[in-house]
Design an enzyme around this catalytic site. Sequence first.
Site, mmCIF file in Angstrom:
data_model
loop_
_atom_site.group_PDB
_atom_site.id
_atom_site.type_symbol
_atom_site.label_atom_id
_atom_site.label_comp_id
_atom_site.label_asym_id
_atom_site.label_seq_id
_atom_site.Cartn_x
_atom_site.Cartn_y
_atom_site.Cartn_z
ATOM 1 N N TYR A 154 0.931 -1.634 0.176
ATOM 2 C CA TYR A 154 0.028 0.418 0.207
ATOM 3 C C TYR A 154 0.750 1.037 0.052
ATOM 4 O O TYR A 154 0.746 2.238 -0.758
ATOM 5 C CB TYR A 154 -1.304 -0.158 1.281
ATOM 6 C CG TYR A 154 -1.985 1.186 1.375
ATOM 7 C CD1 TYR A 154 -2.864 0.468 0.826
ATOM 8 C CD2 TYR A 154 -1.352 2.441 1.888
ATOM 9 C CE1 TYR A 154 -4.366 2.371 0.680
ATOM 10 C CE2 TYR A 154 -2.847 3.641 2.532
ATOM 11 C CZ TYR A 154 -3.247 3.087 1.846
ATOM 12 O OH TYR A 154 -4.604 3.986 1.263
HETATM 13 N N1 LIG Z 1 -9.510 5.589 4.788
HETATM 14 C C1 LIG Z 1 -8.895 6.284 4.604
HETATM 15 O O1 LIG Z 1 -7.830 5.647 6.206
HETATM 16 C C2 LIG Z 1 -7.819 6.395 3.589
HETATM 17 C C3 LIG Z 1 -6.330 7.225 4.289
HETATM 18 C C4 LIG Z 1 -5.631 7.510 2.777
HETATM 19 C C5 LIG Z 1 -6.054 7.755 1.670
HETATM 20 N N2 LIG Z 1 -7.359 6.292 1.601
HETATM 21 C C6 LIG Z 1 -7.013 6.849 0.017
HETATM 22 O O2 LIG Z 1 -8.551 7.019 -0.201
HETATM 23 C C7 LIG Z 1 -9.516 6.228 -1.249
HETATM 24 C C8 LIG Z 1 -10.795 5.753 -0.963
HETATM 25 O O3 LIG Z 1 -10.778 5.416 -0.214
HETATM 26 P P1 LIG Z 1 -11.627 4.546 1.036
HETATM 27 O O4 LIG Z 1 -11.861 4.565 2.754
HETATM 28 O O5 LIG Z 1 -13.059 5.428 0.816
HETATM 29 O O6 LIG Z 1 -11.693 3.298 0.901
HETATM 30 P P2 LIG Z 1 -13.370 2.411 0.644
HETATM 31 O O7 LIG Z 1 -13.166 1.165 0.878
HETATM 32 O O8 LIG Z 1 -14.560 2.900 1.349
HETATM 33 O O9 LIG Z 1 -13.785 2.470 -1.013
HETATM 34 C C9 LIG Z 1 -13.312 2.629 -2.227
HETATM 35 C C10 LIG Z 1 -13.662 2.158 -3.451
HETATM 36 O O10 LIG Z 1 -12.914 1.691 -5.109
HETATM 37 C C11 LIG Z 1 -14.425 1.167 -5.168
HETATM 38 N N3 LIG Z 1 -13.002 -0.064 -6.380
HETATM 39 C C12 LIG Z 1 -12.179 -0.663 -5.917
HETATM 40 N N4 LIG Z 1 -11.188 -1.190 -6.501
HETATM 41 C C13 LIG Z 1 -11.264 -0.746 -7.897
HETATM 42 C C14 LIG Z 1 -11.164 -1.200 -9.197
HETATM 43 N N5 LIG Z 1 -10.560 -2.013 -9.591
HETATM 44 N N6 LIG Z 1 -11.724 -0.193 -10.201
HETATM 45 C C15 LIG Z 1 -12.957 0.368 -9.675
HETATM 46 N N7 LIG Z 1 -13.592 1.064 -8.798
HETATM 47 C C16 LIG Z 1 -12.923 0.294 -7.943
HETATM 48 C C17 LIG Z 1 -14.604 0.098 -4.173
HETATM 49 O O11 LIG Z 1 -16.136 -0.622 -4.601
HETATM 50 C C18 LIG Z 1 -14.990 1.132 -3.490
HETATM 51 O O12 LIG Z 1 -16.290 1.850 -3.770
HETATM 52 C C19 LIG Z 1 -8.375 5.062 -1.132
HETATM 53 O O13 LIG Z 1 -7.599 5.479 -2.976
HETATM 54 C C20 LIG Z 1 -7.643 4.764 -0.270
HETATM 55 O O14 LIG Z 1 -6.273 4.445 -0.738
HETATM 56 C C21 LIG Z 1 -8.045 5.646 2.507
#
Ligand SMILES: NC(=O)c1ccc[n+]([C@@H]2O[C@H](COP(=O)([O-])OP(=O)(O)OC[C@H]3O[C@@H](n4cnc5c(N)ncnc54)[C@H](O)[C@@H]3O)[C@@H](O)[C@H]2O)c1
Length: 247
Positions: A154
């Site tokens: 990640y």
């Molecule tokens: N939640 C955190 O703490 C955090 C922190 C830093 C960065 N992020 C980043 O923010 C972004 C969103 O995270 P989140 O927490 O909302 O995650 P989440 O798991 O709640 O949502 C992610 C979404 O991406 C979709 N997805 C996954 N694989 C996919 C693909 N191959 N094609 C299209 N869609 C796809 C999923 O269906 C889901 O709806 C991510 O890139 C994550 O790495 C999250």
Amino acid sequence: MTKRVAVVTGAARGIGKAIAERLLRDGFIVAIADLNEPEAQATSRQLAGTDSDKVFAIYVDVTDSASVRQMVDTVLARAGQIDVLVNNAGIGGPVGPIAACSEEGWLRVMAVNLTGVFLCSKAVLPHMLARGAGRIVNMASIAGKEGNPAMAAYSTSKAGVIGFTKSLAKEVATQGIYVNCVAPALIETELLQQFTEEAINYMVAKIPMGRMGQAQEVAALVAWLASEECTFSTGAVFDVSGGRATY
Ligand SMILES: NC(=O)c1ccc[n+]([C@@H]2O[C@H](COP(=O)([O-])OP(=O)(O)OC[C@H]3O[C@@H](n4cnc5c(N)ncnc54)[C@H](O)[C@@H]3O)[C@@H](O)[C@H]2O)c1
């Protein structure tokens, strides 16, 4: 506001959903692009309220170039233009020591978190270049700046997103296209179910404000980067980490 269209990947839930909701409120037409089509449809219906012309769901697998091209073609056919691409789709992937990280798990994280950003940007760029305008906002992470232990795949994928953002931004800097990324610390979404309690406690303990962030707090920053007020920032990493990264 004149007509503006945004595509948000991974917008069925979590941070992407909050970004879609915020951009909609700011007057954008928003495409909710996600691998989980039923959830994207449900989110679209929920956000649309009485104005279903302003938001629509679309299937995309960001790891598949044909699917990504289809997404861009469909949005252009339906909404006529793409002003903003938010590359938000991402997964957590393997948690644990490198010795236990499978090659398959490693490659999957790279495919979604990094190659997905490349494929979606590549697919939308010809349209943005032809119009001489566009904004791309990539979802990186504090993990990409600092490297979280036991989250090598990640962290590496998100460091890659930061490098890609800087490189592409410089490539198109004089062509009306702005490319930035956002580096959130821990945000309270369903993604956290992919991490162990130990990993979550480690990440919260690192945040001076002593709490997780909310998806709406990330969305507010993305909204500014997507807006026409953002005119002298490109290739930058914008922090939203409760003070964890002050650089
Ligand atoms: N939640 C955190 O703490 C955090 C922190 C830093 C960065 N992020 C980043 O923010 C972004 C969103 O995270 P989140 O927490 O909302 O995650 P989440 O798991 O709640 O949502 C992610 C979404 O991406 C979709 N997805 C996954 N694989 C996919 C693909 N191959 N094609 C299209 N869609 C796809 C999923 O269906 C889901 O709806 C991510 O890139 C994550 O790495 C999250």
